[in-house]
Design a protein around this motif. Sequence first.
Motif, PDB file in Angstrom:
ATOM      1  N   GLN A 157       0.839  -1.192   0.000  1.00 45.53           N
ATOM      2  CA  GLN A 157       0.000   0.000   0.000  1.00 45.53           C
ATOM      3  C   GLN A 157       0.877   1.246   0.000  1.00 45.53           C
ATOM      4  N   VAL A 158       0.531   2.206  -0.831  1.00 37.69           N
ATOM      5  CA  VAL A 158       1.234   3.481  -0.893  1.00 37.69           C
ATOM      6  C   VAL A 158       0.218   4.599  -0.718  1.00 37.69           C
ATOM      7  N   GLN A 159       0.526   5.519   0.152  1.00 45.21           N
ATOM      8  CA  GLN A 159      -0.313   6.702   0.323  1.00 45.21           C
ATOM      9  C   GLN A 159       0.385   7.886  -0.345  1.00 45.21           C
ATOM     10  N   LEU A 160      -0.372   8.635  -1.119  1.00 48.62           N
ATOM     11  CA  LEU A 160       0.167   9.775  -1.851  1.00 48.62           C
ATOM     12  C   LEU A 160      -0.589  11.028  -1.432  1.00 48.62           C
ATOM     13  N   VAL A 161       0.150  12.060  -1.107  1.00 49.89           N
ATOM     14  CA  VAL A 161      -0.465  13.318  -0.683  1.00 49.89           C
ATOM     15  C   VAL A 161       0.126  14.453  -1.504  1.00 49.89           C
ATOM     16  N   GLU A 162      -0.732  15.104  -2.282  1.00 56.01           N
ATOM     17  CA  GLU A 162      -0.299  16.237  -3.085  1.00 56.01           C
ATOM     18  C   GLU A 162      -0.395  17.531  -2.287  1.00 56.01           C
ATOM     19  N   SER A 163       0.448  18.465  -2.649  1.00 56.88           N
ATOM     20  CA  SER A 163       0.398  19.800  -2.071  1.00 56.88           C
ATOM     21  C   SER A 163       0.972  20.785  -3.081  1.00 56.88           C
ATOM     22  N   GLY A 164       0.755  22.069  -2.807  1.00 53.44           N
ATOM     23  CA  GLY A 164       1.333  23.104  -3.649  1.00 53.44           C
ATOM     24  C   GLY A 164       0.370  23.754  -4.617  1.00 53.44           C
ATOM     25  N   GLY A 165      -0.849  23.259  -4.670  1.00 49.17           N
ATOM     26  CA  GLY A 165      -1.823  23.886  -5.549  1.00 49.17           C
ATOM     27  C   GLY A 165      -2.244  25.244  -5.017  1.00 49.17           C
ATOM     28  N   GLY A 166      -3.000  25.952  -5.836  1.00 52.63           N
ATOM     29  CA  GLY A 166      -3.479  27.265  -5.420  1.00 52.63           C
ATOM     30  C   GLY A 166      -3.927  28.091  -6.592  1.00 52.63           C
ATOM     31  N   LEU A 167      -4.063  29.393  -6.334  1.00 53.57           N
ATOM     32  CA  LEU A 167      -4.505  30.350  -7.341  1.00 53.57           C
ATOM     33  C   LEU A 167      -3.303  31.141  -7.834  1.00 53.57           C
TER      34      LEU A 167
ATOM     35  N   SER B 197      10.317   2.156  -6.165  1.00 47.79           N
ATOM     36  CA  SER B 197      10.030   0.991  -7.002  1.00 47.79           C
ATOM     37  C   SER B 197       8.919   1.257  -8.009  1.00 47.79           C
ATOM     38  N   TYR B 198       8.395   2.469  -8.033  1.00 47.41           N
ATOM     39  CA  TYR B 198       7.273   2.802  -8.907  1.00 47.41           C
ATOM     40  C   TYR B 198       7.626   3.902  -9.895  1.00 47.41           C
ATOM     41  N   SER B 199       7.060   3.810 -11.084  1.00 48.63           N
ATOM     42  CA  SER B 199       6.992   4.982 -11.945  1.00 48.63           C
ATOM     43  C   SER B 199       5.986   5.939 -11.323  1.00 48.63           C
TER      44      SER B 199
ATOM     45  N   GLY C  80       2.716   3.916 -10.684  1.00 46.32           N
ATOM     46  CA  GLY C  80       2.436   2.726 -11.462  1.00 46.32           C
ATOM     47  C   GLY C  80       3.613   1.774 -11.428  1.00 46.32           C
ATOM     48  N   PRO C  81       3.545   0.711 -12.195  1.00 42.42           N
ATOM     49  CA  PRO C  81       4.597  -0.314 -12.166  1.00 42.42           C
ATOM     50  C   PRO C  81       5.971   0.249 -12.509  1.00 42.42           C
ATOM     51  N   SER C  82       6.994  -0.425 -12.032  1.00 43.72           N
ATOM     52  CA  SER C  82       8.353   0.033 -12.296  1.00 43.72           C
ATOM     53  C   SER C  82       8.715  -0.082 -13.773  1.00 43.72           C
ATOM     54  N   THR C  83       8.093  -1.024 -14.475  1.00 45.56           N
ATOM     55  CA  THR C  83       8.337  -1.151 -15.912  1.00 45.56           C
ATOM     56  C   THR C  83       7.836   0.114 -16.598  1.00 45.56           C
ATOM     57  N   TRP C  84       8.711   0.760 -17.348  1.00 37.83           N
ATOM     58  CA  TRP C  84       8.388   2.080 -17.904  1.00 37.83           C
ATOM     59  C   TRP C  84       7.340   1.992 -19.002  1.00 37.83           C
ATOM     60  N   GLU C  85       6.277   2.722 -18.785  1.00 36.14           N
ATOM     61  CA  GLU C  85       5.234   2.912 -19.788  1.00 36.14           C
ATOM     62  C   GLU C  85       4.993   4.403 -19.827  1.00 36.14           C
ATOM     63  N   PRO C  86       5.382   5.077 -20.920  1.00 30.61           N
ATOM     64  CA  PRO C  86       5.467   6.541 -20.931  1.00 30.61           C
ATOM     65  C   PRO C  86       4.219   7.294 -20.473  1.00 30.61           C
ATOM     66  N   ARG C  87       3.033   6.764 -20.754  1.00 34.37           N
ATOM     67  CA  ARG C  87       1.828   7.502 -20.370  1.00 34.37           C
ATOM     68  C   ARG C  87       1.186   6.924 -19.105  1.00 34.37           C
ATOM     69  N   LEU C  88       1.913   6.034 -18.453  1.00 33.39           N
ATOM     70  CA  LEU C  88       1.481   5.494 -17.162  1.00 33.39           C
ATOM     71  C   LEU C  88       0.045   5.005 -17.230  1.00 33.39           C
ATOM     72  N   ARG C  89      -0.210   4.082 -18.136  1.00 35.77           N
ATOM     73  CA  ARG C  89      -1.592   3.601 -18.344  1.00 35.77           C
ATOM     74  C   ARG C  89      -2.040   2.676 -17.215  1.00 35.77           C
ATOM     75  N   SER C  90      -1.109   2.077 -16.500  1.00 37.94           N
ATOM     76  CA  SER C  90      -1.466   1.236 -15.360  1.00 37.94           C
ATOM     77  C   SER C  90      -1.141   1.988 -14.087  1.00 37.94           C
ATOM     78  N   ILE C  91      -2.146   2.189 -13.259  1.00 37.64           N
ATOM     79  CA  ILE C  91      -1.980   2.939 -12.014  1.00 37.64           C
ATOM     80  C   ILE C  91      -2.200   2.013 -10.834  1.00 37.64           C
ATOM     81  N   ASN C  92      -1.268   2.057  -9.902  1.00 38.46           N
ATOM     82  CA  ASN C  92      -1.418   1.285  -8.679  1.00 38.46           C
ATOM     83  C   ASN C  92      -2.117   2.104  -7.584  1.00 38.46           C
ATOM     84  N   TYR C  93      -1.729   3.356  -7.458  1.00 36.35           N
ATOM     85  CA  TYR C  93      -2.293   4.203  -6.409  1.00 36.35           C
ATOM     86  C   TYR C  93      -2.443   5.639  -6.902  1.00 36.35           C
ATOM     87  N   TRP C  94      -3.498   6.291  -6.397  1.00 39.53           N
ATOM     88  CA  TRP C  94      -3.756   7.694  -6.684  1.00 39.53           C
ATOM     89  C   TRP C  94      -3.673   8.531  -5.416  1.00 39.53           C
TER      90      TRP C  94
END
Length: 123
Positions: free
Chosen positions: A1-11, A31-33, A99-113
Motif C-alpha cells: 500500500q502506498v499513500q500519496l499526498v499532493e500539495s502546492g496547488g493554489g490560485l 520501485s514505482y513509476s 504505477g509499475p516500475s516497468t516504464w510505460e510513458p503515459r502510465l496507463r497502469s496505475i497502482n495508487y492515486w
Amino acid sequence: QVQLVESGGGLVQAGGSLRLSCAASGRTFSSYSMGWFRQTPGKEREFVAAISWSGSSTKYADSVKGRFLISRDNAKNTGYLQMNSLKPDDTAVYYCAVGPSTWEPRLRSINYWGQGTQVTVSS
C-alpha cells in the motif's frame, strides 16, 4: 500500500508558476513509476507527465511540453511537478499517481492515486 499526498496547488495568474509536490508513504516509492494527471468538471482525467522509477525517462503531454517539468527525489519519497507559464486552460485538479516500475510513458497502469490538489489560473 502506498499513500500519496499532493500539495502546492493554489490560485495563480496567467504566466505564473507553481510547484506541486507528491509525498509518498508506505511501500518503497522508488520501485514505482510516477505521474501527474489532471481533471476538470465534466471531463475525463488526462495525462500530464510521467517519470520512470529512476528518473532517467520522462514523458509529457503535448499541451504542457516545454512549460512543465516532472522530477522526483527517491531519498525523500517525493515527486514534483514544476509548472511554468501557466495558462487558464491549465486550471484543474491535479493528481499524482504511481504505477509499475516497468516504464510505460503515459502510465496507463496505475497502482495508487493521490487525493488531488486544485490549481486555478486566472486570466
